[in-house]
Design a protein around this motif. Structure first.
Motif, short mmCIF file in Angstrom:
data_model
loop_
_atom_site.label_atom_id
_atom_site.label_comp_id
_atom_site.label_asym_id
_atom_site.label_seq_id
_atom_site.Cartn_x
_atom_site.Cartn_y
_atom_site.Cartn_z
N GLY A 70 -27.98 46.20 -16.20
CA GLY A 70 -27.97 45.09 -17.14
C GLY A 70 -29.29 44.35 -17.19
O GLY A 70 -30.26 44.71 -16.50
N PRO A 71 -29.38 43.30 -18.04
CA PRO A 71 -30.62 42.54 -18.17
C PRO A 71 -31.12 42.04 -16.82
O PRO A 71 -30.37 41.48 -16.03
N GLY A 72 -32.39 42.26 -16.60
CA GLY A 72 -33.00 41.87 -15.33
C GLY A 72 -33.31 43.08 -14.46
O GLY A 72 -34.16 43.01 -13.57
N ALA A 73 -32.62 44.19 -14.71
CA ALA A 73 -32.91 45.43 -13.99
C ALA A 73 -33.76 46.37 -14.82
O ALA A 73 -34.21 47.40 -14.33
N ASP A 74 -33.98 46.03 -16.09
CA ASP A 74 -34.80 46.84 -16.98
C ASP A 74 -36.28 46.54 -16.76
O ASP A 74 -36.64 45.64 -16.00
N MET A 75 -37.13 47.30 -17.44
CA MET A 75 -38.57 47.14 -17.29
C MET A 75 -39.01 45.71 -17.57
O MET A 75 -39.76 45.10 -16.79
N LEU A 76 -38.56 45.15 -18.69
CA LEU A 76 -39.00 43.81 -19.06
C LEU A 76 -38.44 42.75 -18.13
O LEU A 76 -39.15 41.85 -17.67
N GLY A 77 -37.13 42.85 -17.84
CA GLY A 77 -36.52 41.85 -16.98
C GLY A 77 -37.07 41.87 -15.58
O GLY A 77 -37.31 40.82 -14.98
N ARG A 78 -37.27 43.08 -15.04
CA ARG A 78 -37.84 43.16 -13.69
C ARG A 78 -39.22 42.53 -13.65
O ARG A 78 -39.54 41.75 -12.74
N THR A 79 -40.07 42.87 -14.63
CA THR A 79 -41.42 42.33 -14.63
C THR A 79 -41.42 40.83 -14.86
O THR A 79 -42.17 40.09 -14.21
N ALA A 80 -40.55 40.35 -15.75
CA ALA A 80 -40.46 38.90 -15.98
C ALA A 80 -40.07 38.17 -14.71
O ALA A 80 -40.53 37.06 -14.44
N GLY A 81 -39.21 38.80 -13.90
CA GLY A 81 -38.82 38.19 -12.64
C GLY A 81 -39.94 38.14 -11.62
O GLY A 81 -39.87 37.36 -10.66
N MET A 82 -40.98 38.95 -11.80
CA MET A 82 -42.13 38.94 -10.89
C MET A 82 -43.13 37.84 -11.23
O MET A 82 -44.00 37.51 -10.40
N LEU A 83 -43.10 37.31 -12.45
CA LEU A 83 -44.15 36.39 -12.89
C LEU A 83 -44.27 35.19 -11.95
O LEU A 83 -43.28 34.68 -11.44
N ALA A 84 -45.51 34.75 -11.76
CA ALA A 84 -45.78 33.60 -10.90
C ALA A 84 -45.83 32.33 -11.74
O ALA A 84 -46.60 32.25 -12.70
N GLU A 85 -44.98 31.37 -11.40
CA GLU A 85 -44.94 30.05 -12.06
C GLU A 85 -44.62 30.13 -13.54
O GLU A 85 -44.93 29.22 -14.30
N LEU A 86 -44.04 31.23 -13.96
CA LEU A 86 -43.43 31.35 -15.28
C LEU A 86 -42.03 31.90 -15.08
O LEU A 86 -41.84 32.85 -14.31
N TYR A 87 -41.07 31.31 -15.76
CA TYR A 87 -39.68 31.69 -15.56
C TYR A 87 -39.06 32.10 -16.89
O TYR A 87 -39.54 31.70 -17.96
N VAL A 88 -38.03 32.89 -16.82
CA VAL A 88 -37.43 33.42 -18.04
C VAL A 88 -35.91 33.20 -18.02
O VAL A 88 -35.30 33.03 -16.97
N GLN A 89 -35.35 33.22 -19.22
CA GLN A 89 -33.90 33.25 -19.35
C GLN A 89 -33.56 34.20 -20.48
O GLN A 89 -34.35 34.44 -21.39
N ARG A 90 -32.35 34.75 -20.41
CA ARG A 90 -31.93 35.73 -21.39
C ARG A 90 -31.25 35.03 -22.55
O ARG A 90 -30.30 34.26 -22.37
N GLU A 91 -31.77 35.26 -23.75
CA GLU A 91 -31.19 34.73 -24.99
C GLU A 91 -30.67 35.90 -25.83
O GLU A 91 -31.03 37.05 -25.57
N PRO A 92 -29.84 35.64 -26.84
CA PRO A 92 -29.38 36.74 -27.69
C PRO A 92 -30.52 37.55 -28.30
O PRO A 92 -30.40 38.76 -28.53
N SER A 93 -31.65 36.90 -28.54
CA SER A 93 -32.79 37.58 -29.15
C SER A 93 -33.68 38.29 -28.15
O SER A 93 -34.57 39.07 -28.53
N GLY A 94 -33.48 38.04 -26.85
CA GLY A 94 -34.31 38.67 -25.83
C GLY A 94 -34.67 37.71 -24.72
O GLY A 94 -33.99 36.70 -24.49
N TRP A 95 -35.77 38.01 -24.03
CA TRP A 95 -36.22 37.18 -22.91
C TRP A 95 -37.09 36.04 -23.42
O TRP A 95 -38.01 36.24 -24.21
N ARG A 96 -36.80 34.83 -22.92
CA ARG A 96 -37.53 33.64 -23.37
C ARG A 96 -38.01 32.84 -22.16
O ARG A 96 -37.33 32.76 -21.14
N ILE A 97 -39.18 32.25 -22.30
CA ILE A 97 -39.73 31.41 -21.24
C ILE A 97 -38.84 30.19 -21.03
O ILE A 97 -38.36 29.56 -21.97
#
Length: 363
Positions: A70-97
C-alpha cells in the motif's frame, strides 16, 4: 551469500567506473541485478529471493520495494518517508507536503524499517556491492504536491528545497544500511521515470488543462550531479521510459544508466556509445517485468536470445566485444511488483544465466 567484491576498471582507467573517484569496489563482469520492486507483501521472502538469486559477486543484490503493501511502501512513498525536515501525507490526488510527520510518514518509515530488518537477516557476512534505490529529485518534484495541490515542479525554490531534503535524507538512510550490512559497497540508484517528461514540459498541472514548463537541461543536470556527488560510491539512474537523456546523465556523473533494452533504438547509439566508452555501465532490462505462476514464458527460456539487442547495440557502436560483459549488467525491463513471486524468482535467475552467456560468448 559469499564474501568478496570485484574491482572493475573502466576503459578510461577510473576504478569502479565512477567519474572522479578511485578505489571503489564494484560489481564484477557478467553481472545481473534487478530494478527494485518485488511482488507480494512479505519482506523476508522478497529479501530471501533477491539475495538468493543474486548471491555474491559478480551479481548486484538490492533492497527490495514491496508496493503491494500500500501507499508508503511504493517508490514514491518510501522516498518521501526518507526526506529530512519535509513531511508528507496521502491525499486522493497523491502525496502532498504536510506540516508535521503524521500517520502516512510513520507508516512509510515503519515499512522501510521492516525491509531493512529482512535485508540484514539475509546479508550476514556479505561483502560485495549492494544496490539501494530511491525516487530521483525530478520524479519527486513532478509528483509530490505543495499544499495548494500543485506539483513542486512548478516552484523552483521548492524544487531546490526538495533536492536538499532528499540529499540529507538519503545520507541518513545509506548510513543505516551500512550499519546493518557493514561489508557492503552501496550503489545508489535514482529512479527517474518522469525525467523525460520534465525535460519536455509534458508534466500536467493539477487541473489537467496545462503543463508545467520544461525545465532547463542545465538545471536538471546540476541537481542530479549534486545528489550523485553527495554519495561516496557509484550511482545509477533508472528509467523505463523511452528517450532517456543518456548524455545528460553521463555528464551528471552517473556510473550506470538503467534502461529497458527494447526501447533502445539506433538514435540512442551515439549517446550510449560515448557513455560506455567513458566507463559508464549499461543496466539493460532484457526480460519482461510481469508474468504469472507456472507460465511457460518464452522470454525466460532463451538466455542467448535475451541479449540479442545488447549485442546488436555493441556491433552498431563499434565497441570492443571484450568489454561487453564488463560494461553491461542485465536486469528485468522494469520492477517486478506486477509479477507473481514465482515469475520474479525465475526472471532474476534468467538474468544471471543471460549474463553468463555474455561472458562466455560476447560476439
Amino acid at each position: 551469500m559469499t564474501d568478496g567484491a570485484t574491482e572493475r576498471t573502466a576503459p578510461d582507467g577510473v576504478p569502479g567506473g565512477a567519474p572522479g573517484r578511485s578505489g571503489l569496489p564494484w560489481w564484477g563482469p557478467a553481472a545481473a541485478s534487478g530494478v527494485g520492486s518485488m511482488p507480494g507483501t512479505d519482506a523476508r521472502e522478497a529479501a530471501r529471493t533477491v539475495t538468493g538469486e543474486l548471491a555474491g559477486p559478480p551479481h548486484l543484490p538490492y533492497l527490495p520495494e514491496l508496493p503491494a503493501r500500500g501507499p508508503g511502501a511504493d517508490m514514491l512513498g518510501r522516498t518521501a518517508g526518507m526526506l529530512a525536515e519535509l513531511y508528507v501525507q496521502r491525499e486522493p490526488s497523491g502525496w502532498r507536503i504536510a506540516d508535521r510527520p503524521g500517520r502516512d510518514t510513520r507508516r512509510a518509515r515503519a515499512w522501510l524499517g521492516e525491509d531493512l530488518d529482512a535485508l540484514e537477516e539475509f546479508t550476514q557476512g556479505y561483502g560485495g556491492a549492494l544496490k539501494v534505490s530511491a525516487a530521483g529529485p525530478w520524479t519527486l518534484a513532478a509528483t509530490l504536491e505543495r499544499r495548494n495541490g500543485e506539483a513542486m515542479l512548478g516552484d523552483p525554490g521548492a524544487v531546490r528545497d526538495l533536492a536538499a531534503s532528499l540529499a540529507e535524507g538519503l545520507a541518513g538512510h545509506l548510513a543505516e544500511v551500512r550499519r546493518r550490512v557493514p561489508g557492503a559497497t552501496l550503489v545508489l540508484q535514482f529512479d527517474e521515470p518522469l525525467l523525460t517528461s520534465v525535460l519536455r514540459g509534458t508534466v500536467r498541472t493539477a487541473s489537467g488543462y496545462r503543463t508545467h514548463p520544461a525545465v532547463d537541461r542545465a538545471v536538471v543536470e546540476g541537481a542530479l550531479r549534486t545528489l550523485i556527488e553527495a554519495h561516496d560510491g557509484p550511482a545509477v539512474v533508472h528509467s523505463c521510459a523511452p528517450d532517456v537523456p543518456v548524455g545528460l546523465l553521463r555528464r551528471a556523473g552517473a556510473a550506470g544508466i538503467s534502461l529497458d533494452a527494447e526501447l533502445i533504438t539506433e538514435r540512442d547509439d551515439e549517446a550510449l556509445g560515448e557513455a560506455l566508452e567513458s566507463g559508464v555501465a549499461l543496466f539493460a532490462g532484457v526480460v519482461p517485468g510481469t508474468g504469472a505462476d507456472g507460465a511457460d514464458d518464452g522470454a525466460l527460456s532463451d538466455p542467448a536470445g535475451s541479449v540479442g539487442g545488447v549485442r546488436s547495440l555493441w556491433r552498431r557502436t563499434g565497441l570492443a566485444a571484450g568489454l561487453l560483459a564488463e560494461s553491461v549488467v542485465l536486469t528485468p525491463a522494469c520492477g517486478l511488483a506486477g509479477a507473481s513471486p514465482a515469475y520474479a524468482r525465475r526472471a532474476l535467475a534468467h538474468c544471471v544465466r543471460a549474463a553468463a552467456v555474455l561472458a562466455d560468448d560476447p560476439e
